[in-house]
Design a protein around this motif. Structure first.
Motif, PDB file in Angstrom:
ATOM      1  N   ARG A   1     -28.486 -29.427 -26.504  1.00  0.00           N
ATOM      2  CA  ARG A   1     -29.613 -28.773 -25.836  1.00  0.00           C
ATOM      3  C   ARG A   1     -29.214 -27.478 -25.152  1.00  0.00           C
ATOM      4  O   ARG A   1     -28.259 -27.451 -24.383  1.00  0.00           O
ATOM      5  CB  ARG A   1     -30.162 -29.677 -24.732  1.00  0.00           C
ATOM      6  N   GLU A   2     -29.982 -26.449 -25.407  1.00  0.00           N
ATOM      7  CA  GLU A   2     -29.858 -25.207 -24.643  1.00  0.00           C
ATOM      8  C   GLU A   2     -30.871 -25.351 -23.491  1.00  0.00           C
ATOM      9  O   GLU A   2     -32.064 -25.514 -23.731  1.00  0.00           O
ATOM     10  CB  GLU A   2     -30.235 -24.030 -25.548  1.00  0.00           C
ATOM     11  N   VAL A   3     -30.390 -25.338 -22.280  1.00  0.00           N
ATOM     12  CA  VAL A   3     -31.271 -25.516 -21.124  1.00  0.00           C
ATOM     13  C   VAL A   3     -31.275 -24.222 -20.313  1.00  0.00           C
ATOM     14  O   VAL A   3     -30.208 -23.695 -19.970  1.00  0.00           O
ATOM     15  CB  VAL A   3     -30.797 -26.704 -20.242  1.00  0.00           C
ATOM     16  N   GLY A   4     -32.471 -23.701 -20.039  1.00  0.00           N
ATOM     17  CA  GLY A   4     -32.568 -22.470 -19.271  1.00  0.00           C
ATOM     18  C   GLY A   4     -32.743 -22.765 -17.783  1.00  0.00           C
ATOM     19  O   GLY A   4     -33.313 -23.787 -17.406  1.00  0.00           O
ATOM     20  N   TYR A   5     -32.236 -21.865 -16.940  1.00  0.00           N
ATOM     21  CA  TYR A   5     -32.484 -22.000 -15.501  1.00  0.00           C
ATOM     22  C   TYR A   5     -32.827 -20.622 -14.954  1.00  0.00           C
ATOM     23  O   TYR A   5     -32.287 -19.603 -15.375  1.00  0.00           O
ATOM     24  CB  TYR A   5     -31.289 -22.621 -14.759  1.00  0.00           C
ATOM     25  N   GLY A   6     -33.782 -20.593 -14.048  1.00  0.00           N
ATOM     26  CA  GLY A   6     -34.242 -19.321 -13.501  1.00  0.00           C
ATOM     27  C   GLY A   6     -34.112 -19.315 -11.990  1.00  0.00           C
ATOM     28  O   GLY A   6     -34.577 -20.241 -11.311  1.00  0.00           O
ATOM     29  N   TYR A   7     -33.457 -18.299 -11.478  1.00  0.00           N
ATOM     30  CA  TYR A   7     -33.279 -18.196 -10.018  1.00  0.00           C
ATOM     31  C   TYR A   7     -34.528 -17.584  -9.403  1.00  0.00           C
ATOM     32  O   TYR A   7     -35.010 -16.543  -9.855  1.00  0.00           O
ATOM     33  CB  TYR A   7     -32.056 -17.322  -9.732  1.00  0.00           C
ATOM     34  N   MET A   8     -35.044 -18.238  -8.385  1.00  0.00           N
ATOM     35  CA  MET A   8     -36.201 -17.709  -7.643  1.00  0.00           C
ATOM     36  C   MET A   8     -35.717 -17.426  -6.219  1.00  0.00           C
ATOM     37  O   MET A   8     -35.530 -18.329  -5.420  1.00  0.00           O
ATOM     38  CB  MET A   8     -37.347 -18.726  -7.690  1.00  0.00           C
TER      39      MET A   8
ATOM     40  N   PRO B   1     -36.748 -25.386 -23.550  1.00  0.00           N
ATOM     41  CA  PRO B   1     -37.565 -24.576 -24.463  1.00  0.00           C
ATOM     42  C   PRO B   1     -38.097 -25.352 -25.665  1.00  0.00           C
ATOM     43  O   PRO B   1     -39.214 -25.110 -26.105  1.00  0.00           O
ATOM     44  CB  PRO B   1     -36.621 -23.452 -24.897  1.00  0.00           C
ATOM     45  N   ARG B   2     -37.297 -26.282 -26.189  1.00  0.00           N
ATOM     46  CA  ARG B   2     -37.716 -27.008 -27.391  1.00  0.00           C
ATOM     47  C   ARG B   2     -39.017 -27.770 -27.148  1.00  0.00           C
ATOM     48  O   ARG B   2     -39.906 -27.781 -27.987  1.00  0.00           O
ATOM     49  CB  ARG B   2     -36.598 -27.980 -27.786  1.00  0.00           C
TER      50      ARG B   2
ATOM     51  N   ALA C   1     -44.502 -16.166 -15.752  1.00  0.00           N
ATOM     52  CA  ALA C   1     -43.980 -15.412 -16.904  1.00  0.00           C
ATOM     53  C   ALA C   1     -43.284 -16.332 -17.916  1.00  0.00           C
ATOM     54  O   ALA C   1     -43.163 -15.983 -19.090  1.00  0.00           O
ATOM     55  CB  ALA C   1     -42.995 -14.347 -16.413  1.00  0.00           C
ATOM     56  N   LEU C   2     -42.834 -17.492 -17.466  1.00  0.00           N
ATOM     57  CA  LEU C   2     -42.122 -18.414 -18.364  1.00  0.00           C
ATOM     58  C   LEU C   2     -43.062 -19.384 -19.070  1.00  0.00           C
ATOM     59  O   LEU C   2     -42.694 -20.017 -20.049  1.00  0.00           O
ATOM     60  CB  LEU C   2     -41.091 -19.230 -17.563  1.00  0.00           C
ATOM     61  N   ALA C   3     -44.283 -19.527 -18.537  1.00  0.00           N
ATOM     62  CA  ALA C   3     -45.189 -20.562 -19.048  1.00  0.00           C
ATOM     63  C   ALA C   3     -46.228 -19.974 -19.987  1.00  0.00           C
ATOM     64  O   ALA C   3     -46.578 -18.795 -19.901  1.00  0.00           O
ATOM     65  CB  ALA C   3     -45.880 -21.254 -17.873  1.00  0.00           C
ATOM     66  N   ASP C   4     -46.707 -20.802 -20.915  1.00  0.00           N
ATOM     67  CA  ASP C   4     -47.866 -20.420 -21.724  1.00  0.00           C
ATOM     68  C   ASP C   4     -48.875 -21.569 -21.665  1.00  0.00           C
ATOM     69  O   ASP C   4     -48.677 -22.536 -20.921  1.00  0.00           O
ATOM     70  CB  ASP C   4     -47.454 -20.061 -23.161  1.00  0.00           C
TER      71      ASP C   4
ATOM     72  N   THR D   1     -47.447 -25.082 -22.033  1.00  0.00           N
ATOM     73  CA  THR D   1     -46.306 -25.530 -21.219  1.00  0.00           C
ATOM     74  C   THR D   1     -46.719 -26.703 -20.330  1.00  0.00           C
ATOM     75  O   THR D   1     -47.776 -26.673 -19.695  1.00  0.00           O
ATOM     76  CB  THR D   1     -45.794 -24.377 -20.328  1.00  0.00           C
ATOM     77  N   ARG D   2     -45.888 -27.737 -20.303  1.00  0.00           N
ATOM     78  CA  ARG D   2     -46.073 -28.810 -19.329  1.00  0.00           C
ATOM     79  C   ARG D   2     -45.249 -28.414 -18.110  1.00  0.00           C
ATOM     80  O   ARG D   2     -44.030 -28.219 -18.214  1.00  0.00           O
ATOM     81  CB  ARG D   2     -45.588 -30.160 -19.867  1.00  0.00           C
ATOM     82  N   ILE D   3     -45.902 -28.289 -16.985  1.00  0.00           N
ATOM     83  CA  ILE D   3     -45.234 -27.795 -15.779  1.00  0.00           C
ATOM     84  C   ILE D   3     -45.032 -28.968 -14.817  1.00  0.00           C
ATOM     85  O   ILE D   3     -46.000 -29.606 -14.396  1.00  0.00           O
ATOM     86  CB  ILE D   3     -46.076 -26.679 -15.129  1.00  0.00           C
TER      87      ILE D   3
END
Ligand SMILES: [Zn+2]
Length: 319
Positions: free
Chosen positions: A168-175, A189-190, A228-231, A234-236
């Motif tokens: 798995r490629e897992v993304g992380y975003g700093y806020m 992402p998958r 910006a990451l969701a469409d 997307t399940r949030i």
């Protein structure tokens, strides 16, 4: 004492440090007393990916060829029940990695158990720093002891990125400076699943922990990053409360923009916190979101380090 005994006594010490940490943890937020009776709801988001909706925090677990990847570990008071639930969903699969979306005890309650089992704990560098020291949160006057070393993150980062865990490629975003100064969201992402961490609360007003770096403007920036990451598909998974859609995230964003605008106007008019509460700047939302006193107090006071009031004596002296 031989090395075996030394090891045993160290483990004992770690265990007692762990239970001490758990017993010292008072629930700092109004409304969280319901954490006593643990009810964990499991929501299947995709094949091999579930959200566990806990009493005061959410957890996500995803299977990989290396083992289970967890995002947050709930509060220590229900970590045992959580880990049993994860095992029920993924029988016999070890937890290989654990993200801490921030340092709060509602997210890091399984760090000790999973760290001892060899899980790789991953977090923003600031989260790791808070977990390694006593934290005296001034607005709640609660002191949180440091976690034992084995319960702390071993993989840390300073900015957004991605990491390969098994297949798995897992993304992380700093806020940056949102709910704390170490908030990250995690993206699968998958399956198009976005885990927001503490920046989004979906069962009541959020906590803005200004002592460890959060503020309302940063929370709005965090919403911008998440949007910006969701469409539409997307399940949030928010920090607390039910799984959300993009429309629900947008609607919360609008609400906080409105509240931010009112609070910054009040700050510039030199309102004190009591006057802000009396002016009821969240009135039309309170039926849905509950008593706003703690949120408004923290949100307003969080502005102090970032915005200047028109009567700021430092500015007057400079002028
Ligand atoms: Zn939190």
């Amino acid at each position: 004492m031989n090395s075996r005994e030394l090891l045993d006594s160290r483990r004992q010490l770690l265990k007692s440090a762990g239970s001490l940490a758990a017993s010292l943890v008072a629930l700092p937020y109004a409304g969280l007393a319901r954490a006593q009776a643990v009810e964990l709801e499991t929501v299947r988001l995709a094949d091999g990916l579930v959200a566990v909706i806990g009493p005061n925090a959410n957890v996500v677990a995803a299977d990989s060829t290396d083992g289970i990847i967890m995002v947050d570990g709930g509060h220590a008071s229900w970590s045992g029940a959580l880990l049993r639930t994860i095992d029920d969903n993924f029988p016999g699969r070890p937890v290989s990695a654990l993200f801490n979306t921030h340092w709060h005890t509602e997210q890091t309650g399984s760090n000790l158990a999973l760290g001892e089992r060899g899980a790789r704990i991953i977090a923003h560098e600031n989260t790791s720093l808070w977990l390694g020291t006593e934290v005296w949160v001034r607005w709640s006057d609660i002191r949180y002891p440091p976690l034992p070393e084995i319960a702390r993150p071993v993989t840390t980062f300073l900015d957004s990125g991605s990491i390969l865990l098994g297949d798995r490629e897992v993304g992380y975003g700093y806020m940056r400076n949102a709910h704390t100064d170490g908030d990250v969201c995690v993206l699968f992402p998958r399956e198009n699943v976005l885990v927001t961490g503490g920046v989004v609360s979906n069962d009541g007003w959020p906590v803005i922990d200004w002592w460890t770096g959060g503020w309302l403007g940063g929370m709005l920036d965090g919403f911008d990053s998440l949007l910006a990451l969701a469409d539409e598909n997307t399940r949030i998974v928010p920090g607390n409360g039910p799984v959300m859609s993009l429309a629900e995230l947008r609607s919360q964003h609008e609400m906080y923009l409105t509240i931010f605008d009112r609070l910054q106007t009040m700050l510039r008019q030199s309102f004190g916190t009591e006057e802000v509460l009396a002016a009821a700047p969240t009135a039309e939302y309170d039926a849905a979101w509950g008593d706003p006193e703690q949120f408004l107090t923290l949100a307003f006071e969080s502005l102090w380090g970032h915005l200047r009031d028109a009567h700021d004596t430092r500015l007057r002296n400079i002028a």
